[in-house]
Design an enzyme around this catalytic site. Structure first.
Site, PDB file in Angstrom:
ATOM      1  CB  ALA A  14      -0.931  -0.007   1.210  1.00  0.00           C
ATOM      2  NE  ARG A  19      12.248   4.657   2.035  1.00  0.00           N
ATOM      3  CZ  ARG A  19      12.267   3.594   2.851  1.00  0.00           C
ATOM      4  NH1 ARG A  19      13.381   3.265   3.478  1.00  0.00           N
ATOM      5  NH2 ARG A  19      11.185   2.866   3.036  1.00  0.00           N
ATOM      6  CD  GLN A  78      -2.048   0.438   5.175  1.00  0.00           C
ATOM      7  OE1 GLN A  78      -1.366   0.039   4.233  1.00  0.00           O
ATOM      8  NE2 GLN A  78      -1.513   0.755   6.342  1.00  0.00           N
ATOM      9  N   GLY A 144      15.580  -2.870   9.657  1.00  0.00           N
ATOM     10  CA  GLY A 144      15.352  -3.212  11.049  1.00  0.00           C
ATOM     11  C   GLY A 144      16.344  -4.300  11.444  1.00  0.00           C
ATOM     12  CB  ALA A 401      16.676  -1.071 -53.281  1.00  0.00           C
TER      13      ALA A 401
HETATM   14  C1  UD1 Z   1      10.549  -2.620   6.547  1.00  0.00           C
HETATM   15  C2  UD1 Z   1      10.727  -3.059   8.005  1.00  0.00           C
HETATM   16  C3  UD1 Z   1      12.202  -3.244   8.289  1.00  0.00           C
HETATM   17  C4  UD1 Z   1      12.791  -4.236   7.322  1.00  0.00           C
HETATM   18  C5  UD1 Z   1      12.531  -3.830   5.879  1.00  0.00           C
HETATM   19  C6  UD1 Z   1      12.931  -4.950   4.959  1.00  0.00           C
HETATM   20  C7  UD1 Z   1       8.868  -1.947   9.145  1.00  0.00           C
HETATM   21  C8  UD1 Z   1       8.482  -0.850  10.029  1.00  0.00           C
HETATM   22  N1  UD1 Z   1      10.169  -2.040   8.873  1.00  0.00           N
HETATM   23  O1  UD1 Z   1      11.171  -1.348   6.428  1.00  0.00           O
HETATM   24  O2  UD1 Z   1      12.360  -3.724   9.610  1.00  0.00           O
HETATM   25  O3  UD1 Z   1      14.173  -4.371   7.562  1.00  0.00           O
HETATM   26  O4  UD1 Z   1      11.125  -3.581   5.671  1.00  0.00           O
HETATM   27  O5  UD1 Z   1      12.804  -4.594   3.602  1.00  0.00           O
HETATM   28  O6  UD1 Z   1       8.020  -2.736   8.737  1.00  0.00           O
HETATM   29  N2  UD1 Z   1       3.398  -0.725   3.424  1.00  0.00           N
HETATM   30  C9  UD1 Z   1       2.026  -0.796   3.469  1.00  0.00           C
HETATM   31  N3  UD1 Z   1       1.357   0.070   4.261  1.00  0.00           N
HETATM   32  C10 UD1 Z   1       1.978   0.991   5.029  1.00  0.00           C
HETATM   33  C11 UD1 Z   1       3.387   1.048   4.991  1.00  0.00           C
HETATM   34  C12 UD1 Z   1       4.069   0.175   4.196  1.00  0.00           C
HETATM   35  O7  UD1 Z   1       1.414  -1.637   2.795  1.00  0.00           O
HETATM   36  O8  UD1 Z   1       1.285   1.739   5.733  1.00  0.00           O
HETATM   37  C13 UD1 Z   1       4.126  -1.656   2.539  1.00  0.00           C
HETATM   38  C14 UD1 Z   1       5.029  -0.953   1.547  1.00  0.00           C
HETATM   39  O9  UD1 Z   1       4.316  -0.693   0.344  1.00  0.00           O
HETATM   40  C15 UD1 Z   1       6.155  -1.946   1.364  1.00  0.00           C
HETATM   41  C16 UD1 Z   1       6.202  -2.708   2.665  1.00  0.00           C
HETATM   42  O10 UD1 Z   1       4.987  -2.446   3.332  1.00  0.00           O
HETATM   43  O11 UD1 Z   1       5.892  -2.836   0.289  1.00  0.00           O
HETATM   44  C17 UD1 Z   1       7.373  -2.276   3.560  1.00  0.00           C
HETATM   45  O12 UD1 Z   1       7.285  -0.891   3.806  1.00  0.00           O
HETATM   46  P1  UD1 Z   1       8.539   0.066   3.725  1.00  0.00           P
HETATM   47  O13 UD1 Z   1       8.094   1.452   4.030  1.00  0.00           O
HETATM   48  O14 UD1 Z   1       9.287  -0.160   2.481  1.00  0.00           O
HETATM   49  O15 UD1 Z   1       9.380  -0.476   4.974  1.00  0.00           O
HETATM   50  P2  UD1 Z   1      10.959  -0.377   5.166  1.00  0.00           P
HETATM   51  O16 UD1 Z   1      11.313   0.987   5.607  1.00  0.00           O
HETATM   52  O17 UD1 Z   1      11.671  -0.922   4.002  1.00  0.00           O
HETATM   53 CA    CA Z   2      11.055  -1.479   1.994  1.00  0.00          CA
END
Ligand code: UD1
Ligand code: CA
Length: 482
Positions: A14, A19, A78, A144, A401
């Site tokens: 979602a 970034r 979501q 994480g 040609a």
């Molecule tokens: C997340 C983990 C981190 C891990 C990393 C691995 C959390 C807080 N952190 O960080 O520990 O090392 O992934 O790649 O989970 N998403 C939703 N809804 C939201 C937020 C995010 O569906 O409200 C989805 C995003 O689209 C994405 C995934 O969840 O596909 C992960 O979210 P992202 O913001 O990329 O988390 P990271 O900062 O990479």
């Molecule tokens: Ca991620």
């Protein structure tokens, strides 16, 4: 795979992908010619049926849903993206009927079904409430981190021998922003891939809050939460860290793309295809090439392209969604899209096969020839500087040609039909709709606007006049005027 109430998959997709600084949702960015989310769904579909896969969508939800609707997965909305924990809170109803849920991240695309299976089996064997897939990449920055539990720190460790250094138990996941200076040195990262037993997950899901360094409702907090509720939280390391790397920035996307393309080139080479300088080639994951075909440097084979055996694809050629037979030669710098090329045909150099071209067995399409919806029969040749659009060319016909089919009247497209063994002289224009029947000849430089019967010779050009002595006479006139 049959539906299994034991396990559902939830794919978190979602997020906006802030970034990436892109107007396209993150999970629709592509690696290896495929959107990230498609890669994750493909891996999940090898483990459970699509009906048991729930994709959490939010940012540009309709666009994301439309992109993957054909896979048959389910969707959970979501509306506001308040964090990964909130994403799972939104899936509460969807997952309630399953014993366990596997959580995948839509932006961790290289995950292999084998690894998912291993994680799932470990989870079952460990009888854990939460099992985390971890890795130890060269640079853990941004991920994480896993804080492993001291082996004797928990009553449920009784069954483990005290002091076991490789206890699978986890104390907490600490996000980058919350790391203490001592935790900065932890090399083991959270992959964002987990299995949960549904009952304890649902029992504690409501306790997740945004009261943390990320100011979001994060799923990673569930590890410490379950742990403090005396539930078993364990981790298992992925064999290869490359498989669980995430794509949060363009640089990370490009790195994953390179990994995937390298893996595809390796797969093809192991199957008998020669790829010179594979690092310079772009070969998408679903491309198939038969043995003994040679691919020169700087070639791109894209989409669902299929190439037969004993072909030679020379440098700078780009082939997208095409099917090539055996023994096909594609010379340098040719561009082929949505077309078919039969056995023994020769294409290029600098040929352009546009969508709907069907090049027959042993036919030739030479330099600076463009085809579109053009069907060339067996052995037909168009070797130089030609445009063939909305055209059928019969077996053995030769297109000289500079021949052009004038298929467009400014409003509509029209068809040119050329029979078998026809000879079209150089620099002729064939104004469609028009038919040249079998065995006919067209004199060079003709502008053909009417059908030509079988075996006839058509010439349609101004008649040549040669005036004897004209040059000398003109000079004499000029001299006289001086
Ligand atoms: C997340 C983990 C981190 C891990 C990393 C691995 C959390 C807080 N952190 O960080 O520990 O090392 O992934 O790649 O989970 N998403 C939703 N809804 C939201 C937020 C995010 O569906 O409200 C989805 C995003 O689209 C994405 C995934 O969840 O596909 C992960 O979210 P992202 O913001 O990329 O988390 P990271 O900062 O990479
Ligand atoms: Ca991620």
């Amino acid at each position: 795979m049959e539906s299994n109430a034991k396990l559902a998959v939830v794919i978190m997709a979602a997020g906006k992908g802030t970034r990436l600084k892109s107007s396209r949702p993150k999970v629709l960015h592509e690696i290896g010619g495929k959107p990230l989310l498609d890669c994750v769904i493909a891996a999940a579909s090898k483990v459970v049926a699509p009906a048991d896969i729930y994709v959490v969508v939010g940012h540009q939800a309709e666009r994301v849903k439309a992109a993957v609707a054909a896979t048959g997965v389910q969707f959970v909305e979501q509306a506001e993206q308040l964090g990964t924990g909130h994403a799972i809170q939104c899936a509460r109803e969807a997952i309630a009927g399953y014993e366990n849920i596997l959580v995948l991240s839509g932006d961790v695309p290289l995950i292999r079904p084998e690894t998912i299976e291993r994680l799932w089996q470990f989870h079952e064997a460990q009888q854990a409430a939460m099992t985390i897939l971890t890795a130890t990449p060269a640079d853990p920055t941004g991920y994480g981190r896993i804080v492993r539990a001291a082996p004797d720190s928990h009553p449920s460790d009784e069954d483990l021998s005290p002091g076991t250094p490789d206890s699978p138990e986890v104390e907490a996941i600490v996000e980058q922003k919350a790391l203490t200076s001592a935790q900065q040195s932890i090399g083991e990262i959270n992959s964002g891939i987990y299995v949960f037993r549904t009952a304890p997950l649902l029992a504690h899901l409501g306790q997740l809050t945004a009261d943390n360094a990320n100011r979001e409702v994060i799923l990673t907090d569930m590890a410490a939460l379950l742990r403090s509720a005396r539930q078993r939280v364990v981790a298992i390391g992925a064999a290869d860290a490359a498989e669980v790397l995430g794509a949060n920035t363009i640089a990370e996307l490009v790195a994953l793309d390179a990994t995937l393309h390298a893996a595809t080139a390796d797969r093809l080479m192991a199957a008998g295809v020669t790829i010179f300088r594979p690092d310079t080639c772009v070969i998408d994951a679903e491309v198939e090439v038969a043995p003994d075909t040679v691919i020169e440097p700087f070639v791109q084979l894209l989409g669902r392209t299929r190439i037969g055996a004993d072909c030679l694809i020379r440098s700078y050629t780009v082939i997208e969604n095409c099917a090539l037979g055996d023994n096909v030669l594609v010379r340098q710098s040719s561009v082929l899209a949505e077309s078919t090329v039969a056995d023994g045909a020769k294409i290029g150099p600098f040929a352009h096969l546009r969508p709907g071209s069907e090049i027959g067995e042993c036919a030739h399409v030479g330099n600076f020839v463009e085809t579109k919806k053009a069907k060339l029969g067996k052995g037909a040749k168009a070797n130089h500087l030609t445009y063939l659009g909305d055209t059928e060319v019969g077996e053995g016909s030769n297109i000289g040609a500079g021949v052009i089919t004038c298929n467009y009247d400014g409003v509509h497209k029209h068809v040119t039909r050329i029979g078998k063994d026809v000879f079209v002289g150089s620099d002729s224009t064939l104004v469609a709709p028009v038919a040249i029947e079998d065995g006919a000849y067209i004199g060079a430089g003709s502008c053909i606007t009417k059908d030509v019967p079988a075996g006839a010779m058509a010439v349609a050009r101004a008649r040549q006049i040669s005036k004897e002595g004209w040059v000398a006479a003109k000079r004499a006139r000029q001299d006289a005027q001086k």
